[in-house]
Design an enzyme around this catalytic site. Structure first.
Site, PDB file in Angstrom:
ATOM      1  N   THR A  14       0.833  -1.192   0.000  1.00 41.48           N
ATOM      2  CA  THR A  14       0.000   0.000   0.000  1.00 41.48           C
ATOM      3  C   THR A  14       0.871   1.245   0.000  1.00 41.48           C
ATOM      4  O   THR A  14       2.036   1.206   0.415  1.00 41.48           O
ATOM      5  CB  THR A  14      -0.926   0.026   1.238  1.00 41.48           C
ATOM      6  OG1 THR A  14      -1.812   1.142   1.141  1.00 41.48           O
ATOM      7  CG2 THR A  14      -0.126   0.140   2.526  1.00 41.48           C
ATOM      8  N   ASN A  16      -0.837   3.919   1.311  1.00 44.89           N
ATOM      9  CA  ASN A  16      -1.745   4.607   2.211  1.00 44.89           C
ATOM     10  C   ASN A  16      -1.228   4.472   3.639  1.00 44.89           C
ATOM     11  O   ASN A  16      -1.189   3.383   4.201  1.00 44.89           O
ATOM     12  CB  ASN A  16      -3.149   3.987   2.087  1.00 44.89           C
ATOM     13  CG  ASN A  16      -4.185   4.685   2.936  1.00 44.89           C
ATOM     14  OD1 ASN A  16      -3.949   4.998   4.097  1.00 44.89           O
ATOM     15  ND2 ASN A  16      -5.355   4.910   2.357  1.00 44.89           N
ATOM     16  N   ALA A  17      -0.821   5.600   4.247  1.00 48.29           N
ATOM     17  CA  ALA A  17      -0.231   5.570   5.585  1.00 48.29           C
ATOM     18  C   ALA A  17      -1.223   5.090   6.630  1.00 48.29           C
ATOM     19  O   ALA A  17      -0.851   4.388   7.579  1.00 48.29           O
ATOM     20  CB  ALA A  17       0.294   6.958   5.953  1.00 48.29           C
ATOM     21  N   SER A  18      -2.499   5.439   6.480  1.00 45.05           N
ATOM     22  CA  SER A  18      -3.515   5.006   7.446  1.00 45.05           C
ATOM     23  C   SER A  18      -3.694   3.494   7.396  1.00 45.05           C
ATOM     24  O   SER A  18      -3.827   2.831   8.429  1.00 45.05           O
ATOM     25  CB  SER A  18      -4.846   5.707   7.165  1.00 45.05           C
ATOM     26  OG  SER A  18      -4.738   7.092   7.379  1.00 45.05           O
ATOM     27  N   LYS A  19      -3.695   2.949   6.189  1.00 49.62           N
ATOM     28  CA  LYS A  19      -3.858   1.500   6.052  1.00 49.62           C
ATOM     29  C   LYS A  19      -2.639   0.771   6.623  1.00 49.62           C
ATOM     30  O   LYS A  19      -2.776  -0.258   7.296  1.00 49.62           O
ATOM     31  CB  LYS A  19      -4.089   1.122   4.592  1.00 49.62           C
ATOM     32  CG  LYS A  19      -4.400  -0.346   4.386  1.00 49.62           C
ATOM     33  CD  LYS A  19      -4.786  -0.643   2.955  1.00 49.62           C
ATOM     34  CE  LYS A  19      -6.179  -0.162   2.633  1.00 49.62           C
ATOM     35  NZ  LYS A  19      -6.655  -0.654   1.317  1.00 49.62           N
ATOM     36  N   ASP A  75      -7.428  -5.790  -0.310  1.00 43.05           N
ATOM     37  CA  ASP A  75      -8.366  -5.133  -1.221  1.00 43.05           C
ATOM     38  C   ASP A  75      -9.715  -5.144  -0.533  1.00 43.05           C
ATOM     39  O   ASP A  75     -10.221  -6.209  -0.158  1.00 43.05           O
ATOM     40  CB  ASP A  75      -8.443  -5.817  -2.583  1.00 43.05           C
ATOM     41  CG  ASP A  75      -9.007  -4.866  -3.629  1.00 43.05           C
ATOM     42  OD1 ASP A  75      -8.417  -3.786  -3.837  1.00 43.05           O
ATOM     43  OD2 ASP A  75     -10.042  -5.183  -4.233  1.00 43.05           O
ATOM     44  N   LYS A 189     -12.739  -0.590  16.533  1.00 41.27           N
ATOM     45  CA  LYS A 189     -12.900  -0.866  15.103  1.00 41.27           C
ATOM     46  C   LYS A 189     -12.024  -2.060  14.695  1.00 41.27           C
ATOM     47  O   LYS A 189     -12.468  -2.941  13.955  1.00 41.27           O
ATOM     48  CB  LYS A 189     -12.535   0.360  14.266  1.00 41.27           C
ATOM     49  CG  LYS A 189     -12.678   0.097  12.762  1.00 41.27           C
ATOM     50  CD  LYS A 189     -12.082   1.200  11.918  1.00 41.27           C
ATOM     51  CE  LYS A 189     -12.077   0.790  10.461  1.00 41.27           C
ATOM     52  NZ  LYS A 189     -11.396   1.756   9.579  1.00 41.27           N
ATOM     53  N   HIS A 194     -14.320  -5.518   9.074  1.00 36.51           N
ATOM     54  CA  HIS A 194     -14.113  -6.499   8.017  1.00 36.51           C
ATOM     55  C   HIS A 194     -12.653  -6.925   7.933  1.00 36.51           C
ATOM     56  O   HIS A 194     -12.342  -8.089   7.696  1.00 36.51           O
ATOM     57  CB  HIS A 194     -14.578  -5.922   6.675  1.00 36.51           C
ATOM     58  CG  HIS A 194     -14.003  -4.570   6.369  1.00 36.51           C
ATOM     59  ND1 HIS A 194     -14.141  -3.490   7.206  1.00 36.51           N
ATOM     60  CD2 HIS A 194     -13.287  -4.115   5.307  1.00 36.51           C
ATOM     61  CE1 HIS A 194     -13.540  -2.437   6.687  1.00 36.51           C
ATOM     62  NE2 HIS A 194     -13.002  -2.787   5.547  1.00 36.51           N
ATOM     63  N   ARG A 195     -11.768  -5.959   8.169  1.00 39.92           N
ATOM     64  CA  ARG A 195     -10.336  -6.273   8.151  1.00 39.92           C
ATOM     65  C   ARG A 195      -9.981  -7.159   9.331  1.00 39.92           C
ATOM     66  O   ARG A 195      -9.175  -8.088   9.200  1.00 39.92           O
ATOM     67  CB  ARG A 195      -9.540  -4.967   8.149  1.00 39.92           C
ATOM     68  CG  ARG A 195      -8.056  -5.161   7.835  1.00 39.92           C
ATOM     69  CD  ARG A 195      -7.381  -3.848   7.475  1.00 39.92           C
ATOM     70  NE  ARG A 195      -7.807  -3.389   6.148  1.00 39.92           N
ATOM     71  CZ  ARG A 195      -8.446  -2.244   5.920  1.00 39.92           C
ATOM     72  NH1 ARG A 195      -8.725  -1.435   6.912  1.00 39.92           N
ATOM     73  NH2 ARG A 195      -8.796  -1.915   4.695  1.00 39.92           N
TER      74      ARG A 195
END
Length: 210
Positions: A14, A16-19, A75, A189, A194-195
């Site tokens: 990724t 994406n830093a948040s991910k 994904d 969370k 889902h993750r």
């Protein structure tokens, strides 16, 4: 699939830093050093698949081949029952700005607005059931791979609420709760998302004795 992840470096496919932060927190107890594909300067492959599994494997394989390290790709996306499961695999695409919408990049508020606008067209009694899907794919440089899928049920709300999440989190209220994913504590969370569901399956397969 008999291979297991050991300690050491794992590329998170990724930019994406948040991910990266969220995935790193989930894997921290297992002795893995998570580094992003972005920090390694790896290009983002074209996500040409038509399913979450296909796109996760595209990203994981590209990162593993380019880095020579095992790689994990996620994904994920939002599906809305009243919209026939859309945006689904095209969740991120709905946030891409067109040439007339400003600088290139993703505008998640715009994407949330697209979903809400399509629901509004169906009238005030439209069903707002939705779910987040997550597919995790692990790939090794020699091509071996494993896939894990998770899901979180909920409903959509409007206007967006909260600042703790990303993507469509501010409009998604998980089943059994009143707060959105962007309002609840990140630790909560991580427990119900889902993750988290997909990661529980990954952990059971990769890190727990048979």
């Amino acid at each position: 699939m008999n291979r297991k992840l050991g300690s050491g470096k794992l590329v998170i496919a990724t930019h994406n830093a948040s991910k990266l932060k969220e995935i790193g927190a989930l894997l921290q107890p297992y002795g893995l050093e998570c580094i992003s594909a972005g920090s390694l300067g790896l290009p983002e492959p074209a996500e040409t698949g038509t399913t979450f599994v296909e796109n996760a494997l595209i990203k994981a394989r590209a990162a593993a081949e380019a880095s020579g390290l095992p790689a994990l790709a996620d994904d994920s996306g939002l599906s809305v029952a009243a919209l026939g499961g859309r945006p689904g695999v095209y969740t991120a695409d709905w946030a891409e700005r067109q040439w007339f919408e400003g600088e290139p990049g993703r505008d998640w508020y715009m994407a949330m607005g697209k979903v809400e606008g399509m629901l509004a067209e169906k009238g005030p009694d439209v069903q707002r059931d939705a779910w987040f899907s997550c597919t995790l794919a692990i790939a090794w440089p020699d091509g071996e791979h494993a896939v894990y899928e998770g899901r979180a049920e909920g409903r959509l709300t409007w206007p967006p609420r909260g600042t703790l999440g990303f993507g469509y989190d501010p409009v998604f209220v998980p089943a059994g709760m009143e707060q959105t994913f962007a309002e609840i504590d990140p630790a909560e969370k991580h427990r119900i998302s889902h993750r988290a569901d997909a990661f529980a399956k990954l952990v059971a397969d990769q890190f727990q004795p048979a």
